[in-house]
Motif scaffolding. Structure first.
Motif, PDB file in Angstrom:
ATOM      1  N   MET B 268       0.838  -1.209   0.000  1.00 52.04           N
ATOM      2  CA  MET B 268       0.000   0.000   0.000  1.00 52.04           C
ATOM      3  C   MET B 268       0.875   1.263   0.000  1.00 52.04           C
ATOM      4  SD  MET B 268      -3.071  -0.906  -0.229  1.00 52.04           S
ATOM      5  CE  MET B 268      -3.924  -2.440  -0.173  1.00 52.04           C
ATOM      6  N   ALA B 269       1.988   1.207   0.735  1.00 50.59           N
ATOM      7  CA  ALA B 269       2.910   2.350   0.756  1.00 50.59           C
ATOM      8  C   ALA B 269       3.488   2.569  -0.638  1.00 50.59           C
ATOM      9  CB  ALA B 269       4.022   2.089   1.761  1.00 50.59           C
ATOM     10  N   ALA B 270       3.884   1.474  -1.297  1.00 50.62           N
ATOM     11  CA  ALA B 270       4.427   1.577  -2.656  1.00 50.62           C
ATOM     12  C   ALA B 270       3.354   2.091  -3.617  1.00 50.62           C
ATOM     13  CB  ALA B 270       4.927   0.216  -3.112  1.00 50.62           C
ATOM     14  N   GLY B 271       2.124   1.598  -3.432  1.00 55.49           N
ATOM     15  CA  GLY B 271       1.013   2.063  -4.273  1.00 55.49           C
ATOM     16  C   GLY B 271       0.792   3.560  -4.125  1.00 55.49           C
ATOM     17  N   THR B 272       0.901   4.048  -2.892  1.00 52.97           N
ATOM     18  CA  THR B 272       0.738   5.494  -2.645  1.00 52.97           C
ATOM     19  C   THR B 272       1.842   6.281  -3.354  1.00 52.97           C
ATOM     20  OG1 THR B 272      -0.146   4.907  -0.484  1.00 52.97           O
ATOM     21  CG2 THR B 272       0.475   7.203  -0.793  1.00 52.97           C
ATOM     22  N   ILE B 273       3.077   5.781  -3.252  1.00 55.47           N
ATOM     23  CA  ILE B 273       4.203   6.479  -3.903  1.00 55.47           C
ATOM     24  C   ILE B 273       4.027   6.486  -5.421  1.00 55.47           C
ATOM     25  CG2 ILE B 273       6.706   6.365  -4.321  1.00 55.47           C
ATOM     26  CD1 ILE B 273       6.809   5.012  -1.470  1.00 55.47           C
ATOM     27  N   VAL B 274       3.580   5.354  -5.960  1.00 59.80           N
ATOM     28  CA  VAL B 274       3.422   5.220  -7.412  1.00 59.80           C
ATOM     29  C   VAL B 274       2.329   6.145  -7.945  1.00 59.80           C
ATOM     30  CG1 VAL B 274       2.653   3.577  -9.180  1.00 59.80           C
ATOM     31  CG2 VAL B 274       4.341   2.891  -7.513  1.00 59.80           C
ATOM     32  N   THR B 275       1.322   6.392  -7.116  1.00 61.19           N
ATOM     33  CA  THR B 275       0.210   7.240  -7.563  1.00 61.19           C
ATOM     34  C   THR B 275       0.619   8.721  -7.620  1.00 61.19           C
ATOM     35  OG1 THR B 275      -1.162   5.692  -6.352  1.00 61.19           O
ATOM     36  CG2 THR B 275      -2.270   7.622  -7.192  1.00 61.19           C
ATOM     37  N   ILE B 276       1.604   9.089  -6.779  1.00 54.80           N
ATOM     38  CA  ILE B 276       1.968  10.512  -6.680  1.00 54.80           C
ATOM     39  C   ILE B 276       2.380  11.138  -8.029  1.00 54.80           C
ATOM     40  CG2 ILE B 276       3.644  12.128  -5.627  1.00 54.80           C
ATOM     41  CD1 ILE B 276       3.423  10.359  -3.087  1.00 54.80           C
ATOM     42  N   PRO B 277       3.297  10.521  -8.811  1.00 59.27           N
ATOM     43  CA  PRO B 277       3.667  11.165 -10.091  1.00 59.27           C
ATOM     44  C   PRO B 277       2.473  11.432 -11.007  1.00 59.27           C
ATOM     45  CG  PRO B 277       5.126   9.335  -9.632  1.00 59.27           C
ATOM     46  CD  PRO B 277       4.075   9.296  -8.608  1.00 59.27           C
ATOM     47  N   LEU B 278       1.518  10.476 -11.020  1.00 64.37           N
ATOM     48  CA  LEU B 278       0.340  10.654 -11.885  1.00 64.37           C
ATOM     49  C   LEU B 278      -0.517  11.820 -11.400  1.00 64.37           C
ATOM     50  CD1 LEU B 278      -0.825   6.997 -12.547  1.00 64.37           C
ATOM     51  CD2 LEU B 278       0.598   8.448 -13.965  1.00 64.37           C
ATOM     52  N   VAL B 279      -0.685  11.901 -10.083  1.00 69.23           N
ATOM     53  CA  VAL B 279      -1.498  12.986  -9.518  1.00 69.23           C
ATOM     54  C   VAL B 279      -0.833  14.336  -9.825  1.00 69.23           C
ATOM     55  CG1 VAL B 279      -2.356  13.986  -7.362  1.00 69.23           C
ATOM     56  CG2 VAL B 279      -2.478  11.531  -7.709  1.00 69.23           C
ATOM     57  N   ILE B 280       0.491  14.409  -9.641  1.00 76.99           N
ATOM     58  CA  ILE B 280       1.214  15.666  -9.923  1.00 76.99           C
ATOM     59  C   ILE B 280       1.054  16.040 -11.402  1.00 76.99           C
ATOM     60  CG2 ILE B 280       3.522  16.708 -10.066  1.00 76.99           C
ATOM     61  CD1 ILE B 280       4.239  15.086  -7.539  1.00 76.99           C
ATOM     62  N   LEU B 281       1.232  15.046 -12.275  1.00 78.78           N
ATOM     63  CA  LEU B 281       1.127  15.277 -13.725  1.00 78.78           C
ATOM     64  C   LEU B 281      -0.255  15.817 -14.087  1.00 78.78           C
ATOM     65  CD1 LEU B 281       3.248  14.590 -15.948  1.00 78.78           C
ATOM     66  CD2 LEU B 281       1.825  12.646 -16.512  1.00 78.78           C
ATOM     67  N   VAL B 282      -1.270  15.193 -13.521  1.00 79.26           N
ATOM     68  CA  VAL B 282      -2.644  15.607 -13.839  1.00 79.26           C
ATOM     69  C   VAL B 282      -2.929  17.000 -13.262  1.00 79.26           C
ATOM     70  CG1 VAL B 282      -5.082  15.088 -13.450  1.00 79.26           C
ATOM     71  CG2 VAL B 282      -3.530  13.280 -14.105  1.00 79.26           C
ATOM     72  N   LEU B 283      -2.422  17.275 -12.041  1.00 71.62           N
ATOM     73  CA  LEU B 283      -2.668  18.593 -11.446  1.00 71.62           C
ATOM     74  C   LEU B 283      -1.991  19.702 -12.246  1.00 71.62           C
ATOM     75  CD1 LEU B 283      -2.433  17.950  -7.612  1.00 71.62           C
ATOM     76  CD2 LEU B 283      -4.465  18.449  -8.948  1.00 71.62           C
ATOM     77  N   ILE B 284      -0.750  19.437 -12.689  1.00 70.69           N
ATOM     78  CA  ILE B 284      -0.020  20.457 -13.461  1.00 70.69           C
ATOM     79  C   ILE B 284      -0.739  20.725 -14.788  1.00 70.69           C
ATOM     80  CG2 ILE B 284       2.138  20.920 -14.724  1.00 70.69           C
ATOM     81  CD1 ILE B 284       3.604  19.370 -12.507  1.00 70.69           C
ATOM     82  N   LEU B 285      -1.176  19.663 -15.428  1.00 69.47           N
ATOM     83  CA  LEU B 285      -1.747  19.813 -16.775  1.00 69.47           C
ATOM     84  C   LEU B 285      -3.275  19.798 -16.771  1.00 69.47           C
ATOM     85  CD1 LEU B 285       0.730  17.411 -18.561  1.00 69.47           C
ATOM     86  CD2 LEU B 285       0.835  19.880 -18.545  1.00 69.47           C
ATOM     87  N   GLN B 286      -3.873  20.045 -15.595  1.00 65.73           N
ATOM     88  CA  GLN B 286      -5.329  19.948 -15.454  1.00 65.73           C
ATOM     89  C   GLN B 286      -6.078  20.800 -16.482  1.00 65.73           C
ATOM     90  OE1 GLN B 286      -6.740  21.285 -11.695  1.00 65.73           O
ATOM     91  NE2 GLN B 286      -8.284  19.697 -11.578  1.00 65.73           N
ATOM     92  N   LYS B 287      -5.617  22.059 -16.607  1.00 65.15           N
ATOM     93  CA  LYS B 287      -6.304  22.997 -17.494  1.00 65.15           C
ATOM     94  C   LYS B 287      -6.249  22.496 -18.945  1.00 65.15           C
ATOM     95  CE  LYS B 287      -6.487  27.911 -18.432  1.00 65.15           C
ATOM     96  NZ  LYS B 287      -5.600  28.281 -19.511  1.00 65.15           N
ATOM     97  N   ARG B 288      -5.055  22.029 -19.317  1.00 65.77           N
ATOM     98  CA  ARG B 288      -4.864  21.521 -20.682  1.00 65.77           C
ATOM     99  C   ARG B 288      -5.736  20.296 -20.944  1.00 65.77           C
ATOM    100  NH1 ARG B 288      -1.836  24.606 -24.318  1.00 65.77           N
ATOM    101  NH2 ARG B 288      -0.005  25.430 -23.316  1.00 65.77           N
TER     102      ARG B 288
END
Lengths: 76, 299
Positions: B268-288
């Motif tokens: 679960m800890a690894a799953g949380t870490i793995v999800t972070i890059p995707l969340v950051i990517l989506v937040l940065i490019l949300q508007k686009r």
């Protein structure tokens, strides 16, 4: 104008469907050849391929009919 | 001297029974919308919340069913990154990043040109090709594992990056071509024609006019391609080795401190870490992403 656009859309959708089924027809041909070469029973796959080919043929007929209608132009 | 005309006796609109019915109906409609949205959000986020909650829980309390954080610890994250137990998550993250970035880049470069050709250039049977691409995207990946394994064993590619990147491109490319074709088809031809009249070549018109306008769709497609590649497990589980395995495979092969023990909290800890890059990517490019998803919806 709208009728023309509708005809064109229909022709495009028919083409996409033909391509979609065409892909699976080719995959089925490969499967059947592999089964025949390895001596397995390919009857069921052949029947499925027949169905797919018939569907493609029907779509080609519909495409030709649609093209003829498009060439004739909109009805007045 | 003239006097101001007395205000006409009009009944306030809010007191009208019909108006009152309409406003109450509207209020209920908006309540229904918010409740439905809340249910969907909870439904989608609950597994993610549970993952984060378990990631911060001590191993002895793995099966604790409390809905709030209890017995909080960071040990699970240490276990996930610990190389002495064989859980090499940092290397797996690096591998996933290389594979995801390469797949996205190659699929976008090829996909943009293919989509442009399919939507702008007239050649016979182009929509049949599009249908073919759609068919290819629906081909089950599991059917390809055995032939790919055989092929890559023969040419000595098992456990290499290219063995993981090339099959992934074949899965992502249909999605890229299909999404971008739909977008390019909705773009007005006149812009390109205007650029050509102004002296641009077809390549310049594509680079200077079409590409900047297509940026939202390209960003959306890039994110979808990256997510698809980042989450790929089936092919990677068969074609990678310890030094090239991506996160999905690394997490699946996590080992606990005891034999036969499934290290759920570390997973679960690894799953949380793995999800972070995707969340950051989506937040940065949300508007686009929103621009890309709604592009072509209204003409």
């Amino acid at each position: 104008m709208a009728a023309d656009r509708r005809q064109q859309r229909k022709a495009e959708n028919l083409d996409i469907l033909i391509g979609f089924l065409g892909f699976f027809a080719i995959a089925l041909v490969v499967v059947i050849i592999a089964m025949e070469v390895s001596g397995q029973n390919a009857a069921l796959w052949s029947i499925i391929l027949l169905g797919v080919v018939l569907a493609i043929w029907r779509l080609f007929r519909a495409r030709q009919k649609n093209n003829t209608k498009e060439a004739r132009g909109p009805r007045r | 001297m003239t006097q101001a005309a007395a205000p006409t006796a009009t009944r306030p609109a809010s007191t009208s029974p019909h108006r009152r019915n309409v406003s109450s109906r509207e209020r209920w409609a908006s309540v229904r919308t918010y409740v439905s949205a809340a249910v969907i959000v909870i439904w989608c986020l609950l597994p993610a919340y549970w993952m984060v909650l378990t990631a911060f829980r001590e191993v002895a309390f793995t099966y604790d069913t409390a809905f709030w954080p209890t017995h909080v610890t960071l040990d699970n994250f240490r276990t996930a990154f610990a190389t002495d137990t064989g859980n090499n998550l940092s290397l797996a993250l690096f591998n996933s990043l290389i594979i995801g970035a390469s797949v996205t880049l190659i699929a976008l470069v090829v996909g943009v040109f293919a989509a442009y050709a399919l939507s702008r250039i007239d050649f016979p049977f182009k929509f049949i090709i599009l249908g073919f691409i759609l068919g290819a995207s629906m081909f089950p990946g599991v059917a390809l594992i055995t032939p790919l394994f055989q092929l890559f064993t023969d040419i000595g590619w098992i456990g290499t990056y290219q063995a993981l990147i090339i099959p992934n491109i074949s899965f992502v490319l249909p999605l890229t071509v299909y999404t971008l074709t739909a977008f390019f088809r909705e773009m007005p031809w006149e812009l390109e024609e205007a650029a050509r009249i102004d002296g641009c070549t077809q390549g310049q018109a594509f680079r200077k006019v079409i590409m900047p306008l297509a940026a939202p769709a390209v960003f959306t497609t890039a994110i979808l391609a990256f997510i698809s590649s980042w989450n790929e497990f089936l092919i990677a589980s068969q074609l990678s080795n310890d030094s090239t395995q991506p996160v999905t495979v690394a997490i699946a092969s996590f080992t606990g401190s005891q034999p036969q023990q499934e290290p759920y909290t570390a997973v679960m800890a690894a799953g949380t870490i793995v999800t972070i890059p995707l969340v950051i990517l989506v937040l940065i490019l949300q508007k686009r992403i929103v621009e890309g998803l709604t592009a072509g919806a209204v003409k």
